[in-house]
Design a protein around this motif. Structure first.
Motif, mmCIF file in Angstrom:
data_model
loop_
_atom_site.group_PDB
_atom_site.id
_atom_site.type_symbol
_atom_site.label_atom_id
_atom_site.label_comp_id
_atom_site.label_asym_id
_atom_site.label_seq_id
_atom_site.Cartn_x
_atom_site.Cartn_y
_atom_site.Cartn_z
ATOM 1 N N THR A 51 0.822 -1.207 0.000
ATOM 2 C CA THR A 51 0.000 0.000 0.000
ATOM 3 C C THR A 51 0.857 1.258 0.000
ATOM 4 O O THR A 51 0.347 2.344 -0.237
ATOM 5 C CB THR A 51 -0.924 0.057 1.234
ATOM 6 O OG1 THR A 51 -0.124 0.048 2.409
ATOM 7 C CG2 THR A 51 -1.879 -1.107 1.248
ATOM 8 N N VAL A 52 2.152 1.112 0.284
ATOM 9 C CA VAL A 52 3.077 2.251 0.318
ATOM 10 C C VAL A 52 4.349 1.895 -0.445
ATOM 11 O O VAL A 52 4.649 0.725 -0.654
ATOM 12 C CB VAL A 52 3.450 2.641 1.770
ATOM 13 C CG1 VAL A 52 2.246 3.160 2.520
ATOM 14 C CG2 VAL A 52 4.075 1.484 2.506
ATOM 15 N N ALA A 53 5.093 2.913 -0.850
ATOM 16 C CA ALA A 53 6.397 2.688 -1.483
ATOM 17 C C ALA A 53 7.416 2.516 -0.370
ATOM 18 O O ALA A 53 7.484 3.325 0.554
ATOM 19 C CB ALA A 53 6.771 3.872 -2.359
ATOM 20 N N GLY A 54 8.175 1.427 -0.437
ATOM 21 C CA GLY A 54 9.164 1.180 0.604
ATOM 22 C C GLY A 54 9.875 -0.139 0.430
ATOM 23 O O GLY A 54 9.845 -0.740 -0.642
ATOM 24 N N VAL A 55 10.500 -0.595 1.523
ATOM 25 C CA VAL A 55 11.295 -1.812 1.522
ATOM 26 C C VAL A 55 10.533 -2.917 2.250
ATOM 27 O O VAL A 55 10.048 -2.716 3.366
ATOM 28 C CB VAL A 55 12.651 -1.574 2.220
ATOM 29 C CG1 VAL A 55 13.464 -2.844 2.251
ATOM 30 C CG2 VAL A 55 13.423 -0.471 1.513
ATOM 31 N N VAL A 56 10.434 -4.078 1.622
ATOM 32 C CA VAL A 56 9.743 -5.226 2.216
ATOM 33 C C VAL A 56 10.650 -5.872 3.265
ATOM 34 O O VAL A 56 11.820 -6.127 3.001
ATOM 35 C CB VAL A 56 9.385 -6.274 1.139
ATOM 36 C CG1 VAL A 56 8.755 -7.504 1.766
ATOM 37 C CG2 VAL A 56 8.472 -5.678 0.099
ATOM 38 N N GLU A 57 10.085 -6.104 4.445
ATOM 39 C CA GLU A 57 10.818 -6.794 5.506
ATOM 40 C C GLU A 57 9.978 -7.952 6.008
ATOM 41 O O GLU A 57 8.760 -7.855 6.104
ATOM 42 C CB GLU A 57 11.156 -5.841 6.642
ATOM 43 C CG GLU A 57 12.179 -4.818 6.233
ATOM 44 C CD GLU A 57 12.807 -4.126 7.424
ATOM 45 O OE1 GLU A 57 12.522 -4.513 8.571
ATOM 46 O OE2 GLU A 57 13.570 -3.184 7.187
ATOM 47 N N THR A 58 10.653 -9.049 6.302
ATOM 48 C CA THR A 58 9.983 -10.247 6.783
ATOM 49 C C THR A 58 10.532 -10.617 8.148
ATOM 50 O O THR A 58 11.747 -10.693 8.334
ATOM 51 C CB THR A 58 10.228 -11.423 5.812
ATOM 52 O OG1 THR A 58 9.836 -11.020 4.501
ATOM 53 C CG2 THR A 58 9.437 -12.641 6.209
ATOM 54 N N VAL A 59 9.629 -10.828 9.106
ATOM 55 C CA VAL A 59 10.000 -11.307 10.432
ATOM 56 C C VAL A 59 9.193 -12.572 10.661
ATOM 57 O O VAL A 59 7.983 -12.516 10.832
ATOM 58 C CB VAL A 59 9.680 -10.257 11.523
ATOM 59 C CG1 VAL A 59 10.052 -10.795 12.886
ATOM 60 C CG2 VAL A 59 10.370 -8.954 11.230
ATOM 61 N N ASN A 60 9.889 -13.711 10.633
ATOM 62 C CA ASN A 60 9.238 -15.024 10.696
ATOM 63 C C ASN A 60 8.190 -15.120 9.594
ATOM 64 O O ASN A 60 8.535 -15.145 8.422
ATOM 65 C CB ASN A 60 8.679 -15.292 12.080
ATOM 66 C CG ASN A 60 9.756 -15.382 13.126
ATOM 67 O OD1 ASN A 60 10.898 -15.716 12.827
ATOM 68 N ND2 ASN A 60 9.412 -15.067 14.356
ATOM 69 N N LYS A 61 6.905 -15.148 9.922
ATOM 70 C CA LYS A 61 5.851 -15.255 8.909
ATOM 71 C C LYS A 61 5.103 -13.938 8.706
ATOM 72 O O LYS A 61 4.069 -13.895 8.058
ATOM 73 C CB LYS A 61 4.844 -16.347 9.311
ATOM 74 C CG LYS A 61 5.401 -17.744 9.214
ATOM 75 C CD LYS A 61 5.560 -18.127 7.773
ATOM 76 C CE LYS A 61 5.995 -19.563 7.635
ATOM 77 N NZ LYS A 61 6.048 -19.986 6.254
ATOM 78 N N LEU A 62 5.614 -12.850 9.282
ATOM 79 C CA LEU A 62 4.991 -11.540 9.142
ATOM 80 C C LEU A 62 5.730 -10.723 8.086
ATOM 81 O O LEU A 62 6.947 -10.595 8.135
ATOM 82 C CB LEU A 62 5.030 -10.787 10.478
ATOM 83 C CG LEU A 62 4.507 -9.358 10.468
ATOM 84 C CD1 LEU A 62 2.993 -9.358 10.297
ATOM 85 C CD2 LEU A 62 4.901 -8.643 11.730
ATOM 86 N N ILE A 63 4.982 -10.188 7.131
ATOM 87 C CA ILE A 63 5.569 -9.340 6.091
ATOM 88 C C ILE A 63 5.019 -7.938 6.246
ATOM 89 O O ILE A 63 3.808 -7.748 6.364
ATOM 90 C CB ILE A 63 5.235 -9.862 4.671
ATOM 91 C CG1 ILE A 63 5.866 -11.223 4.449
ATOM 92 C CG2 ILE A 63 5.703 -8.891 3.620
ATOM 93 C CD1 ILE A 63 5.591 -11.817 3.089
ATOM 94 N N HIS A 64 5.908 -6.939 6.273
ATOM 95 C CA HIS A 64 5.480 -5.548 6.317
ATOM 96 C C HIS A 64 6.381 -4.715 5.406
ATOM 97 O O HIS A 64 7.459 -5.152 5.031
ATOM 98 C CB HIS A 64 5.462 -4.995 7.745
ATOM 99 C CG HIS A 64 6.806 -4.870 8.372
ATOM 100 N ND1 HIS A 64 7.438 -5.918 8.979
ATOM 101 C CD2 HIS A 64 7.644 -3.821 8.476
ATOM 102 C CE1 HIS A 64 8.611 -5.516 9.441
ATOM 103 N NE2 HIS A 64 8.759 -4.237 9.145
ATOM 104 N N VAL A 65 5.889 -3.516 5.073
ATOM 105 C CA VAL A 65 6.640 -2.618 4.206
ATOM 106 C C VAL A 65 7.046 -1.399 5.025
ATOM 107 O O VAL A 65 6.188 -0.703 5.572
ATOM 108 C CB VAL A 65 5.799 -2.182 2.985
ATOM 109 C CG1 VAL A 65 6.579 -1.204 2.128
ATOM 110 C CG2 VAL A 65 5.379 -3.383 2.169
ATOM 111 N N ASN A 66 8.349 -1.155 5.126
ATOM 112 C CA ASN A 66 8.853 0.055 5.757
ATOM 113 C C ASN A 66 8.811 1.164 4.716
ATOM 114 O O ASN A 66 9.501 1.079 3.705
ATOM 115 C CB ASN A 66 10.289 -0.129 6.256
ATOM 116 C CG ASN A 66 10.334 -0.759 7.617
ATOM 117 O OD1 ASN A 66 9.336 -0.812 8.317
ATOM 118 N ND2 ASN A 66 11.486 -1.249 7.984
ATOM 119 N N PRO A 67 8.022 2.213 4.962
ATOM 120 C CA PRO A 67 7.880 3.264 3.949
ATOM 121 C C PRO A 67 9.165 4.046 3.738
ATOM 122 O O PRO A 67 9.959 4.239 4.658
ATOM 123 C CB PRO A 67 6.782 4.159 4.517
ATOM 124 C CG PRO A 67 6.693 3.842 5.953
ATOM 125 C CD PRO A 67 7.218 2.467 6.149
#
Length: 71
Positions: A51-67
């Motif tokens: 939903t945002v421009a940024g870097v994809v980070e994965t922690v175990n099975k959680l994926i989030h995007v750091n804007p």
């Protein structure tokens, strides 16, 4: 005459094992349903999208995007 030396460059031991991936809104992050969605992501047709421009980070099975940019 100039002397030519050959040297070997060793790779750093601290190289990251995960490649940082840059995404923009609407990019498909994964179609694997095993991951949980975190900040900066949404689920559409069993695909995890940014939903945002940024870097994809994965922690175990959680994926989030750091804007890239915040307020």
């Amino acid at each position: 005459m100039a002397e030519i030396r050959r040297i070997r460059i060793k790779k750093s031991q601290e190289e990251p094992t995960e490649v940082k991936r840059l995404v923009i809104p609407g990019d498909i992050i994964t179609s694997d349903s095993d991951y949980m969605r975190g900040h900066g992501t949404y689920l559409d047709d069993n695909k995890l999208l940014a939903t945002v421009a940024g870097v994809v980070e994965t922690v175990n099975k959680l994926i989030h995007v750091n804007p890239m940019k915040t307020r």
